[in-house]
Scaffold this active site. Structure first.
Site, PDB file in Angstrom:
ATOM      1  N   GLY A   1     -16.573   4.810  -2.975  1.00 57.05           N
ATOM      2  CA  GLY A   1     -16.011   5.707  -2.222  1.00 57.05           C
ATOM      3  C   GLY A   1     -15.653   4.026  -0.586  1.00 57.05           C
ATOM      4  O   GLY A   1     -15.454   4.602   0.021  1.00 57.05           O
TER       5      GLY A   1
ATOM      6  N   SER B   1     -13.592   1.795  -7.640  1.00 61.45           N
ATOM      7  CA  SER B   1     -14.675   2.592  -8.158  1.00 61.45           C
ATOM      8  C   SER B   1     -14.466   3.431  -9.311  1.00 61.45           C
ATOM      9  O   SER B   1     -15.035   2.868 -10.482  1.00 61.45           O
ATOM     10  CB  SER B   1     -15.853   2.883  -7.148  1.00 61.45           C
ATOM     11  OG  SER B   1     -15.316   4.119  -7.207  1.00 61.45           O
TER      12      SER B   1
ATOM     13  N   GLU C   1       0.909  -1.253  -0.086  1.00 57.90           N
ATOM     14  CA  GLU C   1       0.159  -0.083   0.114  1.00 57.90           C
ATOM     15  C   GLU C   1       1.185   1.488   0.076  1.00 57.90           C
ATOM     16  O   GLU C   1       1.618   1.499   0.954  1.00 57.90           O
ATOM     17  CB  GLU C   1      -1.012  -0.140   1.623  1.00 57.90           C
ATOM     18  CG  GLU C   1      -2.516   1.006   0.795  1.00 57.90           C
ATOM     19  CD  GLU C   1      -2.850  -0.487  -0.121  1.00 57.90           C
ATOM     20  OE1 GLU C   1      -3.629  -0.179  -1.296  1.00 57.90           O
ATOM     21  OE2 GLU C   1      -3.276  -1.926   0.532  1.00 57.90           O
TER      22      GLU C   1
ATOM     23  N   ASP D   1      -4.700   0.365  -9.392  1.00 61.15           N
ATOM     24  CA  ASP D   1      -6.060   0.486  -9.644  1.00 61.15           C
ATOM     25  C   ASP D   1      -5.863   0.143 -11.058  1.00 61.15           C
ATOM     26  O   ASP D   1      -6.848  -0.508 -11.715  1.00 61.15           O
ATOM     27  CB  ASP D   1      -6.773   1.557  -8.772  1.00 61.15           C
ATOM     28  CG  ASP D   1      -6.705   1.840  -7.679  1.00 61.15           C
ATOM     29  OD1 ASP D   1      -5.989   0.813  -6.871  1.00 61.15           O
ATOM     30  OD2 ASP D   1      -6.585   2.497  -6.893  1.00 61.15           O
TER      31      ASP D   1
HETATM   32  C1  GAF Z   1      -5.206   4.675  -4.003  1.00 63.55           C
HETATM   33  C2  GAF Z   1      -4.294   5.011  -5.286  1.00 63.55           C
HETATM   34  F1  GAF Z   1      -5.028   5.173  -6.986  1.00 63.55           F
HETATM   35  C3  GAF Z   1      -3.212   3.799  -6.422  1.00 63.55           C
HETATM   36  O1  GAF Z   1      -2.673   4.295  -6.951  1.00 63.55           O
HETATM   37  C4  GAF Z   1      -2.824   3.280  -4.754  1.00 63.55           C
HETATM   38  O2  GAF Z   1      -1.784   4.586  -4.854  1.00 63.55           O
HETATM   39  C5  GAF Z   1      -3.145   3.080  -3.396  1.00 63.55           C
HETATM   40  O3  GAF Z   1      -4.068   4.634  -2.883  1.00 63.55           O
HETATM   41  C6  GAF Z   1      -2.834   3.451  -2.267  1.00 63.55           C
HETATM   42  O4  GAF Z   1      -1.995   2.239  -2.241  1.00 63.55           O
HETATM   43  O5  GAF Z   1      -5.437   3.631  -4.599  1.00 63.55           O
END
Ligand code: GAF
Length: 389
Positions: A126, A131, A37, A176
């Site tokens: 959210g 999404s 993350e 994502d």
């Molecule tokens: C959000 C961002 F869109 C991703 O790119 C990523 O940085 C994430 O937060 C954190 O890991 O989903």
């Protein structure tokens, strides 16, 4: 709702709105990140999977030239986008994810036909399950299908990411949009965000499951905290003299401690540790070492809570409940997932205990916070798909 049921639903909604059946149906999934993350914009590793929740669009060529009409069947709202000129930001707000992708295709010189579209999404808004990426990748898949010109999935993910940057104002990384475009059924995706190379990590052992716990506290990444974290990481990399925190390690960080603020130091500490944890967790999962993977998930959560400061009381409550249930009760590990500040937690659990765990988390979470959680299991799903085309 299964994807097949969802497709039938959106086709019926298209018919109702436009008086004929759709010619194309496309879908793109949301995601849950198992670990890794806030590492994607630091050129690190992430380990997400696509989930069985989708943005879906049914469409046909429109008789009205120069326009794309998109009817959101969930909220009964229609957006009209003028495609006779370069597409700009506009209203309603959700249409910007779609506008951004259309603008991306226009910039590549793609001639997009006028379209009638009906859309729906089962990815909670959210909820930290992407999404918006699902909507962007779904739009890109529709444009590909309607023009008959498929682009490389990596290019497609990057185009969708640019839409998020420029039309939604979130300087997100690539995780994502990548997983929504490239997800594979039965596997997690280990993505090296520097080289953009992907490796499938099979997650098809029926004895374990990933449980998604939505705190139902809305998360909003455009609020500035996300951009602030990204800037702090860049500041740390600059002080360390590296291109990104991917090139840093704890041995380099310690001597530089007095050259950076305490906050910047802690942000770098999280990212360096999290990149290593992600690679290790992928190894554990490949070896079916669920206890090992679970420990790394808890460590990730603690670091996101204390050093990266992107958790919140409700996410911490879910992780504490999971820890209290423990290995004995069938939970190997649990952590917040996604950007943070609300949204979902993800737990690695024994399949045979899913029902008991769900009940216990729901009850204890309600007692601790007064909020009803939404809890569900998802198997790793496939990325963007053309259902009819
Ligand atoms: C959000 C961002 F869109 C991703 O790119 C990523 O940085 C994430 O937060 C954190 O890991 O989903």
């Amino acid at each position: 709702m299964t994807l097949t049921e969802l497709a039938a639903h959106v086709a019926a909604e298209f018919q109702k709105k436009y008086g004929r059946p759709p010619r194309w149906i496309v879908a793109a999934p949301g995601r849950v990140n198992v670990i890794g993350e806030h590492t994607d914009y630091n050129d690190g590793f992430v380990l997400p999977m696509a989930i069985e929740r989708y943005a879906i669009m049914a469409a046909d060529v429109s008789a009205v030239p120069g326009k794309i009409s998109i009817h959101d069947t969930q909220f009964a709202e229609t957006a009209t986008i003028d495609i006779s000129a370069p597409v700009a930001k506009g209203t309603p707000k959700w249409s910007n994810y779609i506008r951004g992708v259309i603008a991306g295709f226009q910039n590549r010189g793609v001639k997009i036909p006028a379209l009638d579209v009906a859309m729906n999404s089962t990815v909670p808004i959210g909820g930290g399950l992407s999404s918006s990426a699902a909507l962007e990748v779904c739009t890109a898949t529709l444009v590909e299908t309607a023009t008959g010109k498929a682009i490389d999935p990596v290019e497609k993910a990057l185009l969708a990411q640019t839409a998020e940057h420029e039309f939604a104002g979130v300087p997100c990384g690539i995780m994502d949009q990548f997983i929504s475009a490239l997800g594979r059924e039965g596997s997690l995706l280990l993505l090296d965000c520097r080289s953009r190379k992907t490796e499938l990590v099979p997650m098809d052992d029926p004895s374990v499951a990933l449980l998604i716990v939505n705190t139902n506290v809305k998360h909003e990444l455009s609020g500035g905290e996300y951009a602030a974290r990204r800037a702090e990481c860049e500041a740390a990399a600059k002080i360390l003299g590296v291109a990104s925190l991917r090139d840093a390690n704890f041995e380099m960080l310690e001597p530089a401690k007095n050259k950076m603020s305490e906050v910047v130091y802690r942000r770098a500490w999280h990212v360096i540790g999290e990149i290593a944890r992600t690679v290790d967790a992928a190894k554990n999962i490949r070896a079916s070492d669920w206890i090992g993977a679970g420990k790394l998930m808890y460590a990730s959560h603690n670091s996101l809570r204390d050093d990266y400061e992107v958790s919140c009381d409700e996410l911490d409550a879910v992780v504490e409940i999971a820890e209290s249930i423990g290995n004995k009760g069938g939970i190997y590990g649990c952590r917040m997932t996604g950007g943070g500040f609300g949204g979902c937690a993800v737990a690695l659990v024994k399949t045979e205990n899913v029902e008991d765990i769900t009940k216990k988390i729901a009850a204890d979470y309600k007692t601790k916070t007064g909020i009803e959680a939404t809890i569900f299991v998802s198997r790793p799903a496939a990325g963007a798909t053309v259902i009819k085309g």
